[in-house]
Design an enzyme around this catalytic site. Structure first.
Site, short mmCIF file in Angstrom:
data_model
loop_
_atom_site.label_atom_id
_atom_site.label_comp_id
_atom_site.label_asym_id
_atom_site.label_seq_id
_atom_site.Cartn_x
_atom_site.Cartn_y
_atom_site.Cartn_z
N CYS A 13 -38.91 83.40 -10.75
CA CYS A 13 -39.84 82.77 -11.67
C CYS A 13 -40.52 81.63 -10.92
O CYS A 13 -40.11 81.30 -9.81
CB CYS A 13 -39.09 82.26 -12.90
SG CYS A 13 -40.15 82.06 -14.33
N CYS A 89 -41.27 85.86 -15.25
CA CYS A 89 -42.40 85.14 -15.84
C CYS A 89 -43.69 85.67 -15.22
O CYS A 89 -43.70 86.15 -14.10
CB CYS A 89 -42.27 83.64 -15.66
SG CYS A 89 -42.12 83.05 -13.98
N CYS A 97 -45.44 87.60 -3.12
CA CYS A 97 -44.03 87.34 -2.83
C CYS A 97 -43.75 87.51 -1.35
O CYS A 97 -44.47 88.23 -0.65
CB CYS A 97 -43.14 88.33 -3.60
SG CYS A 97 -43.14 88.07 -5.38
#
Length: 165
Positions: A13, A89, A97
């Site tokens: 998140c 989220c 990422c």
């Protein structure tokens, strides 16, 4: 998907202060050694929300060792290899990422941010309770999957569909 070791799961998140922390604690509590859960954030807040800790404590889940941390801790060569990676989220799902070694199975399990709720203490507590309940239900569904017998493509479909429930 087979392994002789526990499966490693990383919940991501943005702030790593509530949803991902609760998911880490719930999975570690329920997994009975079959999984090792971790959590991290792209921009960690540096603190765990007391409302998240309260939800865990009310459920009888240990909060020992929980801390807000960066996902950079899990992108190093000596970090545990992740088998599963879940964003909880919307912000983290839309961010770039790090590259994870081993190509973990990924899914987005978006949950409204209880930390963003403004209002009475009761309204805030309700938001945290809802987030906890949704995570608890999804983790229960995840634990019920027959991981040892599913092909990787079927596993990807199954873990993704849990996020829509």
């Amino acid at each position: 998907m087979t392994t002789n070791h526990p499966y490693n799961v990383l919940f991501l998140c943005t702030g790593n202060s509530a949803r991902s922390i609760m998911a880490e604690a719930i999975l570690n509590h329920k997994a009975k050694g079959r999984f090792i859960a971790y959590s991290a954030g792209s921009y960690p807040s540096g603190r765990v929300r007391p409302e998240a800790l309260k939800q865990l404590e009310l459920a009888g889940i240990s909060t020992e060792g929980l801390r807000s941390k960066s996902w950079d801790e899990f992108a190093t060569p000596d970090a545990p290899q992740m088998h599963f990676l879940f964003t909880v989220c919307d912000d983290a799902a839309n961010e770039v990422c790090p590259v994870w070694s081993g190509h973990p199975i990924t899914a987005h399990w978006g949950i409204p941010d209880p930390a963003a709720v403004q209002g009475t203490p009761e309204a805030i507590a309700h938001a945290f309770r809802q987030a906890f309940t949704t995570l608890d239900r999804r983790i229960g569904l995840f634990l019920a999957l027959p991981l040892e017998t599913l092909e990787e493509s079927a596993m990807q479909q199954e873990v993704s569909s849990i996020g829509r429930q």
